[in-house]
Design a protein around this motif. Structure first.
Motif, PDB file in Angstrom:
ATOM      1  N   PHE A 159     -52.209  37.078  20.419  1.00  0.00           N
ATOM      2  CA  PHE A 159     -51.252  37.691  19.495  1.00  0.00           C
ATOM      3  C   PHE A 159     -51.504  38.905  18.564  1.00  0.00           C
ATOM      4  CE2 PHE A 159     -49.800  36.713  14.892  1.00  0.00           C
ATOM      5  CZ  PHE A 159     -48.670  36.779  15.169  1.00  0.00           C
ATOM      6  N   VAL A 160     -52.678  38.996  18.109  1.00  0.00           N
ATOM      7  CA  VAL A 160     -53.116  40.431  17.610  1.00  0.00           C
ATOM      8  C   VAL A 160     -52.760  41.401  18.340  1.00  0.00           C
ATOM      9  CG1 VAL A 160     -55.196  41.410  16.484  1.00  0.00           C
ATOM     10  CG2 VAL A 160     -54.879  39.062  15.940  1.00  0.00           C
ATOM     11  N   SER A 161     -53.026  41.438  19.476  1.00  0.00           N
ATOM     12  CA  SER A 161     -52.782  42.512  20.254  1.00  0.00           C
ATOM     13  C   SER A 161     -51.493  43.115  20.329  1.00  0.00           C
ATOM     14  CB  SER A 161     -53.446  42.364  21.946  1.00  0.00           C
ATOM     15  OG  SER A 161     -52.793  41.414  22.493  1.00  0.00           O
ATOM     16  N   LEU A 162     -50.604  42.304  20.163  1.00  0.00           N
ATOM     17  CA  LEU A 162     -49.241  42.427  20.516  1.00  0.00           C
ATOM     18  C   LEU A 162     -48.335  42.658  19.255  1.00  0.00           C
ATOM     19  CD1 LEU A 162     -48.305  39.623  22.830  1.00  0.00           C
ATOM     20  CD2 LEU A 162     -48.665  41.885  23.461  1.00  0.00           C
ATOM     21  N   VAL A 163     -48.842  42.567  18.062  1.00  0.00           N
ATOM     22  CA  VAL A 163     -48.593  42.627  16.665  1.00  0.00           C
ATOM     23  C   VAL A 163     -48.928  44.090  15.853  1.00  0.00           C
ATOM     24  CG1 VAL A 163     -47.858  41.904  14.507  1.00  0.00           C
ATOM     25  CG2 VAL A 163     -48.075  40.193  16.430  1.00  0.00           C
ATOM     26  N   PRO A 164     -48.057  45.201  15.868  1.00  0.00           N
ATOM     27  CA  PRO A 164     -48.424  46.258  15.181  1.00  0.00           C
ATOM     28  C   PRO A 164     -49.049  46.081  13.831  1.00  0.00           C
ATOM     29  CG  PRO A 164     -46.290  46.614  16.016  1.00  0.00           C
ATOM     30  CD  PRO A 164     -46.703  45.070  16.152  1.00  0.00           C
ATOM     31  N   ALA A 165     -48.496  45.185  13.116  1.00  0.00           N
ATOM     32  CA  ALA A 165     -49.246  44.988  11.647  1.00  0.00           C
ATOM     33  C   ALA A 165     -50.409  44.433  11.473  1.00  0.00           C
ATOM     34  CB  ALA A 165     -48.132  43.947  10.808  1.00  0.00           C
ATOM     35  N   LEU A 166     -51.162  44.007  12.632  1.00  0.00           N
ATOM     36  CA  LEU A 166     -52.354  43.317  12.738  1.00  0.00           C
ATOM     37  C   LEU A 166     -53.428  43.868  13.638  1.00  0.00           C
ATOM     38  CD1 LEU A 166     -50.997  39.484  13.421  1.00  0.00           C
ATOM     39  CD2 LEU A 166     -51.687  40.493  11.273  1.00  0.00           C
ATOM     40  N   GLN A 167     -53.157  45.274  13.844  1.00  0.00           N
ATOM     41  CA  GLN A 167     -53.965  46.099  14.636  1.00  0.00           C
ATOM     42  C   GLN A 167     -55.435  46.132  14.061  1.00  0.00           C
ATOM     43  OE1 GLN A 167     -53.232  46.628  18.242  1.00  0.00           O
ATOM     44  NE2 GLN A 167     -51.834  45.264  17.398  1.00  0.00           N
ATOM     45  N   ASP A 168     -55.444  46.237  12.948  1.00  0.00           N
ATOM     46  CA  ASP A 168     -56.743  46.555  12.237  1.00  0.00           C
ATOM     47  C   ASP A 168     -57.594  45.409  12.386  1.00  0.00           C
ATOM     48  OD1 ASP A 168     -55.051  45.295  10.430  1.00  0.00           O
ATOM     49  OD2 ASP A 168     -55.925  46.382   8.783  1.00  0.00           O
ATOM     50  N   PHE A 169     -56.930  43.851  12.650  1.00  0.00           N
ATOM     51  CA  PHE A 169     -57.825  42.810  12.931  1.00  0.00           C
ATOM     52  C   PHE A 169     -58.611  42.634  14.121  1.00  0.00           C
ATOM     53  CE2 PHE A 169     -54.910  41.233   9.634  1.00  0.00           C
ATOM     54  CZ  PHE A 169     -55.849  40.005   9.137  1.00  0.00           C
ATOM     55  N   ASP A 170     -58.177  43.681  15.220  1.00  0.00           N
ATOM     56  CA  ASP A 170     -58.928  43.715  16.325  1.00  0.00           C
ATOM     57  C   ASP A 170     -60.153  44.293  16.086  1.00  0.00           C
ATOM     58  OD1 ASP A 170     -59.437  43.208  18.943  1.00  0.00           O
ATOM     59  OD2 ASP A 170     -58.074  44.812  19.793  1.00  0.00           O
ATOM     60  N   GLN A 171     -61.218  44.113  16.759  1.00  0.00           N
ATOM     61  CA  GLN A 171     -62.472  44.685  16.599  1.00  0.00           C
ATOM     62  C   GLN A 171     -62.510  45.922  17.296  1.00  0.00           C
ATOM     63  OE1 GLN A 171     -65.705  42.262  17.877  1.00  0.00           O
ATOM     64  NE2 GLN A 171     -67.177  43.759  18.188  1.00  0.00           N
ATOM     65  N   PRO A 172     -62.782  46.917  16.351  1.00  0.00           N
ATOM     66  CA  PRO A 172     -63.129  48.537  17.065  1.00  0.00           C
ATOM     67  C   PRO A 172     -64.132  48.473  17.893  1.00  0.00           C
ATOM     68  CG  PRO A 172     -64.036  48.309  14.739  1.00  0.00           C
ATOM     69  CD  PRO A 172     -63.324  46.998  15.063  1.00  0.00           C
ATOM     70  N   SER A 173     -64.076  49.283  19.008  1.00  0.00           N
ATOM     71  CA  SER A 173     -64.904  49.402  20.034  1.00  0.00           C
ATOM     72  C   SER A 173     -66.293  49.932  19.356  1.00  0.00           C
ATOM     73  CB  SER A 173     -64.490  50.620  21.249  1.00  0.00           C
ATOM     74  OG  SER A 173     -63.202  50.037  21.541  1.00  0.00           O
TER      75      SER A 173
END
Length: 233
Positions: A159-173
């Motif tokens: 879900f996070v990967s598909l929602v633009p507003a939540l992109q900073d919830f994804d762990q950075p490389s």
């Protein structure tokens, strides 16, 4: 999440591989029975912690609870402030409902055990005997709760990967260290892979331990490791 999976399968495999050692055995049976009970109790606490709302519903921004409800609460705040499409909010609510302990018996069972073992203040006998938790522990129900939470974590990552507003919830490389080495990443999107690895390694480790405790020589221990499969359930 990974700690909860490891805790549970270490406990389950200990029960499985040492199930035929009598508790009145001179050493291994007594010790392993006690270790298994303690491991399973810790596993239940770890699993319940994954679904611990804490301040998630009231103040998710300041909650220090590392749980799915806390993450979902913070995501909702972000979506509302970003005026995200209603479809995104609807899908997030479905993820939250998927792990609502009031509507899914395995999650309710684990929550009850956690409260009971953590010293719930209630002295009500009816409360303490709910689902026969004063008599036995239903391991398949605990496992069902864990499976639901792991799958929900994977769905949340998607879900996070598909929602633009939540992109900073994804762990950075991860960035390389000064010596050129690359830190090991454990990403939420890989939770199913890591869960499978923890489940497999727990079985191998406990199987090896069984062989070490029940063989008198190295050759015996190696033979036990290869031959003993344990009781399956």
């Amino acid at each position: 999440m990974i700690n909860a999976v490891q805790s549970f399968y270490l406990a389950k495999r200990t029960r499985q591989y040492f199930s035929n050692l009598p508790e009145d055995d001179d050493r291994p049976g007594r010790v392993m029975a006690d270790i298994e009970r303690r491991l399973m109790r810790q596993a239940v606490l770890d699993i319940a912690g994954l679904n611990d709302g804490g301040l998630a519903n009231k103040d998710p921004g300041n909650s220090r609870t590392a749980s799915l409800p806390t993450a979902h609460g913070r995501m909702k705040q972000r979506l509302v402030s970003a005026q995200a499409p209603s479809a995104d909010l609807t899908r997030l609510e479905a993820l939250r409902a998927d792990i609502d302990a009031d509507h899914h018996m395995p999650l309710k069972y684990v929550r009850h055990l956690r409260n009971k073992w953590a010293g719930h203040p209630s002295l009500d006998r009816h409360f303490d005997t709910w689902a026969e938790t004063d008599k036995t522990l239903y391991v398949p129900v605990v496992e069902a709760a864990l499976v639901r939470l792991v799958n929900n974590a994977s769905d949340t990552a998607e879900f996070v990967s598909l929602v633009p507003a939540l992109q900073d919830f994804d762990q950075p490389s991860a960035a390389p260290s000064a010596d050129g080495s690359m830190p090991l990443e454990i990403r939420l999107s890989s939770v199913l892979v890591w869960a499978a690895m923890m489940r497999h390694s727990a079985g191998e480790n406990i199987r090896s331990l069984r062989a070490q405790l029940t063989g008198s020589t190295m050759l015996d221990r190696l033979a036990n490791t290869e031959a003993y499969k344990g009781e399956r359930y």
